[in-house]
Design a protein around this motif. Structure first.
Motif, PDB file in Angstrom:
ATOM      1  N   ARG A  15     -83.671  95.967 -58.984  1.00 59.06           N
ATOM      2  CA  ARG A  15     -84.613  94.880 -58.721  1.00 59.06           C
ATOM      3  C   ARG A  15     -85.991  95.378 -58.334  1.00 59.06           C
ATOM      4  O   ARG A  15     -86.976  94.729 -58.620  1.00 59.06           O
ATOM      5  CB  ARG A  15     -84.059  93.991 -57.622  1.00 59.06           C
ATOM      6  N   TRP A  16     -86.080  96.515 -57.648  1.00 58.56           N
ATOM      7  CA  TRP A  16     -87.371  97.029 -57.209  1.00 58.56           C
ATOM      8  C   TRP A  16     -88.294  97.245 -58.400  1.00 58.56           C
ATOM      9  O   TRP A  16     -89.453  96.851 -58.365  1.00 58.56           O
ATOM     10  CB  TRP A  16     -87.161  98.328 -56.434  1.00 58.56           C
ATOM     11  N   ALA A  17     -87.783  97.849 -59.471  1.00 57.28           N
ATOM     12  CA  ALA A  17     -88.589  98.089 -60.672  1.00 57.28           C
ATOM     13  C   ALA A  17     -88.973  96.769 -61.333  1.00 57.28           C
ATOM     14  O   ALA A  17     -90.085  96.623 -61.833  1.00 57.28           O
ATOM     15  CB  ALA A  17     -87.835  98.977 -61.658  1.00 57.28           C
ATOM     16  N   ALA A  18     -88.072  95.798 -61.327  1.00 56.42           N
ATOM     17  CA  ALA A  18     -88.372  94.497 -61.921  1.00 56.42           C
ATOM     18  C   ALA A  18     -89.446  93.775 -61.119  1.00 56.42           C
ATOM     19  O   ALA A  18     -90.371  93.188 -61.690  1.00 56.42           O
ATOM     20  CB  ALA A  18     -87.104  93.646 -61.996  1.00 56.42           C
ATOM     21  N   VAL A  19     -89.356  93.834 -59.793  1.00 60.74           N
ATOM     22  CA  VAL A  19     -90.372  93.215 -58.936  1.00 60.74           C
ATOM     23  C   VAL A  19     -91.722  93.892 -59.156  1.00 60.74           C
ATOM     24  O   VAL A  19     -92.760  93.229 -59.254  1.00 60.74           O
ATOM     25  CB  VAL A  19     -89.951  93.293 -57.450  1.00 60.74           C
ATOM     26  N   GLU A  20     -91.694  95.220 -59.267  1.00 60.01           N
ATOM     27  CA  GLU A  20     -92.924  95.972 -59.501  1.00 60.01           C
ATOM     28  C   GLU A  20     -93.558  95.591 -60.831  1.00 60.01           C
ATOM     29  O   GLU A  20     -94.765  95.379 -60.927  1.00 60.01           O
ATOM     30  CB  GLU A  20     -92.634  97.467 -59.450  1.00 60.01           C
ATOM     31  N   GLU A  21     -92.758  95.469 -61.857  1.00 57.84           N
ATOM     32  CA  GLU A  21     -93.286  95.092 -63.170  1.00 57.84           C
ATOM     33  C   GLU A  21     -93.867  93.687 -63.146  1.00 57.84           C
ATOM     34  O   GLU A  21     -94.932  93.439 -63.712  1.00 57.84           O
ATOM     35  CB  GLU A  21     -92.183  95.185 -64.230  1.00 57.84           C
ATOM     36  N   ILE A  22     -93.212  92.766 -62.456  1.00 56.94           N
ATOM     37  CA  ILE A  22     -93.720  91.403 -62.338  1.00 56.94           C
ATOM     38  C   ILE A  22     -95.039  91.400 -61.574  1.00 56.94           C
ATOM     39  O   ILE A  22     -96.001  90.725 -61.971  1.00 56.94           O
ATOM     40  CB  ILE A  22     -92.680  90.485 -61.659  1.00 56.94           C
ATOM     41  N   LEU A  23     -95.113  92.172 -60.482  1.00 58.91           N
ATOM     42  CA  LEU A  23     -96.347  92.266 -59.702  1.00 58.91           C
ATOM     43  C   LEU A  23     -97.508  92.742 -60.567  1.00 58.91           C
ATOM     44  O   LEU A  23     -98.593  92.156 -60.546  1.00 58.91           O
ATOM     45  CB  LEU A  23     -96.170  93.211 -58.517  1.00 58.91           C
ATOM     46  N   VAL A  24     -97.277  93.782 -61.351  1.00 52.89           N
ATOM     47  CA  VAL A  24     -98.331  94.335 -62.200  1.00 52.89           C
ATOM     48  C   VAL A  24     -98.750  93.314 -63.253  1.00 52.89           C
ATOM     49  O   VAL A  24     -99.944  93.095 -63.483  1.00 52.89           O
ATOM     50  CB  VAL A  24     -97.879  95.662 -62.848  1.00 52.89           C
ATOM     51  N   ARG A  25     -97.796  92.674 -63.876  1.00 49.94           N
ATOM     52  CA  ARG A  25     -98.124  91.684 -64.919  1.00 49.94           C
ATOM     53  C   ARG A  25     -98.887  90.489 -64.349  1.00 49.94           C
ATOM     54  O   ARG A  25     -99.880  90.051 -64.927  1.00 49.94           O
ATOM     55  CB  ARG A  25     -96.860  91.200 -65.622  1.00 49.94           C
ATOM     56  N   VAL A  26     -98.423  89.957 -63.215  1.00 46.99           N
ATOM     57  CA  VAL A  26     -99.096  88.815 -62.598  1.00 46.99           C
ATOM     58  C   VAL A  26    -100.507  89.208 -62.177  1.00 46.99           C
ATOM     59  O   VAL A  26    -101.464  88.454 -62.395  1.00 46.99           O
ATOM     60  CB  VAL A  26     -98.282  88.274 -61.399  1.00 46.99           C
ATOM     61  N   ASN A  27    -100.643  90.398 -61.608  1.00 42.80           N
ATOM     62  CA  ASN A  27    -101.953  90.896 -61.193  1.00 42.80           C
ATOM     63  C   ASN A  27    -102.897  90.987 -62.395  1.00 42.80           C
ATOM     64  O   ASN A  27    -104.050  90.552 -62.334  1.00 42.80           O
ATOM     65  CB  ASN A  27    -101.779  92.255 -60.532  1.00 42.80           C
ATOM     66  N   LEU A 155    -102.264  97.434 -51.106  1.00 38.89           N
ATOM     67  CA  LEU A 155    -101.288  98.101 -50.244  1.00 38.89           C
ATOM     68  C   LEU A 155     -99.890  98.008 -50.843  1.00 38.89           C
ATOM     69  O   LEU A 155     -99.134  98.989 -50.838  1.00 38.89           O
ATOM     70  CB  LEU A 155    -101.327  97.490 -48.847  1.00 38.89           C
ATOM     71  N   LEU A 156     -99.551  96.852 -51.385  1.00 35.99           N
ATOM     72  CA  LEU A 156     -98.249  96.680 -52.032  1.00 35.99           C
ATOM     73  C   LEU A 156     -98.117  97.601 -53.245  1.00 35.99           C
ATOM     74  O   LEU A 156     -97.076  98.236 -53.444  1.00 35.99           O
ATOM     75  CB  LEU A 156     -98.061  95.217 -52.435  1.00 35.99           C
ATOM     76  N   HIS A 157     -99.174  97.706 -54.045  1.00 35.92           N
ATOM     77  CA  HIS A 157     -99.160  98.641 -55.177  1.00 35.92           C
ATOM     78  C   HIS A 157     -98.945 100.064 -54.674  1.00 35.92           C
ATOM     79  O   HIS A 157     -98.141 100.815 -55.237  1.00 35.92           O
ATOM     80  CB  HIS A 157    -100.482  98.585 -55.956  1.00 35.92           C
ATOM     81  N   LEU A 158     -99.654 100.448 -53.625  1.00 31.43           N
ATOM     82  CA  LEU A 158     -99.525 101.804 -53.081  1.00 31.43           C
ATOM     83  C   LEU A 158     -98.100 102.069 -52.616  1.00 31.43           C
ATOM     84  O   LEU A 158     -97.526 103.119 -52.926  1.00 31.43           O
ATOM     85  CB  LEU A 158    -100.505 102.012 -51.923  1.00 31.43           C
ATOM     86  N   VAL A 159     -97.519 101.132 -51.889  1.00 34.81           N
ATOM     87  CA  VAL A 159     -96.152 101.309 -51.390  1.00 34.81           C
ATOM     88  C   VAL A 159     -95.174 101.430 -52.557  1.00 34.81           C
ATOM     89  O   VAL A 159     -94.281 102.280 -52.543  1.00 34.81           O
ATOM     90  CB  VAL A 159     -95.761 100.143 -50.449  1.00 34.81           C
ATOM     91  N   MET A 160     -95.369 100.614 -53.588  1.00 33.63           N
ATOM     92  CA  MET A 160     -94.441 100.609 -54.716  1.00 33.63           C
ATOM     93  C   MET A 160     -94.516 101.881 -55.551  1.00 33.63           C
ATOM     94  O   MET A 160     -93.520 102.265 -56.152  1.00 33.63           O
ATOM     95  CB  MET A 160     -94.673  99.386 -55.594  1.00 33.63           C
ATOM     96  N   PHE A 161     -95.670 102.533 -55.577  1.00 33.33           N
ATOM     97  CA  PHE A 161     -95.724 103.770 -56.355  1.00 33.33           C
ATOM     98  C   PHE A 161     -96.146 104.951 -55.465  1.00 33.33           C
ATOM     99  O   PHE A 161     -96.798 105.883 -55.897  1.00 33.33           O
ATOM    100  CB  PHE A 161     -96.597 103.585 -57.614  1.00 33.33           C
ATOM    101  N   TRP A 162     -95.681 104.910 -54.226  1.00 30.35           N
ATOM    102  CA  TRP A 162     -96.003 105.916 -53.218  1.00 30.35           C
ATOM    103  C   TRP A 162     -95.721 107.333 -53.718  1.00 30.35           C
ATOM    104  O   TRP A 162     -96.567 108.214 -53.662  1.00 30.35           O
ATOM    105  CB  TRP A 162     -95.226 105.630 -51.942  1.00 30.35           C
ATOM    106  N   ARG A 163     -94.520 107.566 -54.186  1.00 29.40           N
ATOM    107  CA  ARG A 163     -94.139 108.920 -54.625  1.00 29.40           C
ATOM    108  C   ARG A 163     -95.044 109.396 -55.763  1.00 29.40           C
ATOM    109  O   ARG A 163     -95.506 110.536 -55.769  1.00 29.40           O
ATOM    110  CB  ARG A 163     -92.680 108.961 -55.066  1.00 29.40           C
ATOM    111  N   ALA A 164     -95.307 108.540 -56.732  1.00 33.40           N
ATOM    112  CA  ALA A 164     -96.177 108.913 -57.851  1.00 33.40           C
ATOM    113  C   ALA A 164     -97.596 109.177 -57.352  1.00 33.40           C
ATOM    114  O   ALA A 164     -98.254 110.099 -57.837  1.00 33.40           O
ATOM    115  CB  ALA A 164     -96.186 107.807 -58.913  1.00 33.40           C
ATOM    116  N   PHE A 165     -98.061 108.396 -56.369  1.00 36.66           N
ATOM    117  CA  PHE A 165     -99.389 108.621 -55.810  1.00 36.66           C
ATOM    118  C   PHE A 165     -99.467 109.996 -55.149  1.00 36.66           C
ATOM    119  O   PHE A 165    -100.422 110.740 -55.363  1.00 36.66           O
ATOM    120  CB  PHE A 165     -99.738 107.528 -54.793  1.00 36.66           C
TER     121      PHE A 165
END
Length: 182
Positions: A15-27, A155-165
């Motif tokens: 679900r985390w990846a799905a929520v992240e994808e939805i966040l990016v698309r909505v944004n 901040l939400l984007h940063l948290v969601m891709f923290w490791r990649a950042f």
């Protein structure tokens, strides 16, 4: 990485990846919708001014507020793509372990800054809510809402891709490298 439209979203599981994808698309859709609306309004105002001799006085104010929202909502997507200004020289000189520690410290500093912008932005919204904008007559806090909401989204984007950042794996890096070679 899995590609969606022009923005790569890390392929994850659950679900985390799905929520992240939805966040990016909505944004992306919010920013695109705001920019398209502003372009149409400005064009209509120009036509109205030069063809009919009258200006739509509310368009300028509305598009200024739209720019505030686009700027703050777009900051999170720019962060994901590594498009913010950064000086990487020091961290490039460091050995991998120290580089990782420094990037983690940078991510923590960015998160603290964004949290401060959220809090201070919310205070500005509350302070200006009882005032009205000059032309539209809406609460002055409405345009300022873009600041805390945009900072929270960033901040939400940063948290969601923290490791990649921390690992400096930004999302359009591969596409940008291909464009340079062409």
């Amino acid at each position: 990485m899995q590609m969606t439209d022009t923005l790569a979203v890390p392929a994850g599981t659950g679900r985390w990846a799905a929520v992240e994808e939805i966040l990016v698309r909505v944004n992306k859709w919010l920013i695109g919708g705001l920019m398209a609306t502003m372009a149409v309004l400005v064009f209509a105002n120009v036509v109205s001014r030069y063809v009919f001799g009258t200006s739509l006085i509310w368009v300028e104010e509305l598009t200024q507020y739209g720019m505030i929202w686009v700027t703050y909502l777009g900051a999170g997507l720019a962060l994901r793509e590594g498009r913010h200004v950064a000086v990487d020289t020091l961290q490039d000189w460091l050995p991998p372990r120290l580089r990782h520690a420094l990037r983690t410290l940078i991510a923590c500093a960015v998160a603290a800054f964004l949290l401060a912008v959220c809090v201070l932005g919310a205070q500005i919204v509350l302070f200006t809510w009882d005032q009205e904008t000059p032309v539209l007559g809406v609460p002055a806090g409405v345009p300022y809402l873009g600041v805390p909401i945009g900072a929270a989204m960033c901040l939400l984007h940063l948290v969601m891709f923290w490791r990649a950042f921390v690992e400096r794996r930004f999302e359009l890096q591969e596409i940008a490298a291909e464009e340079v070679q062409v």
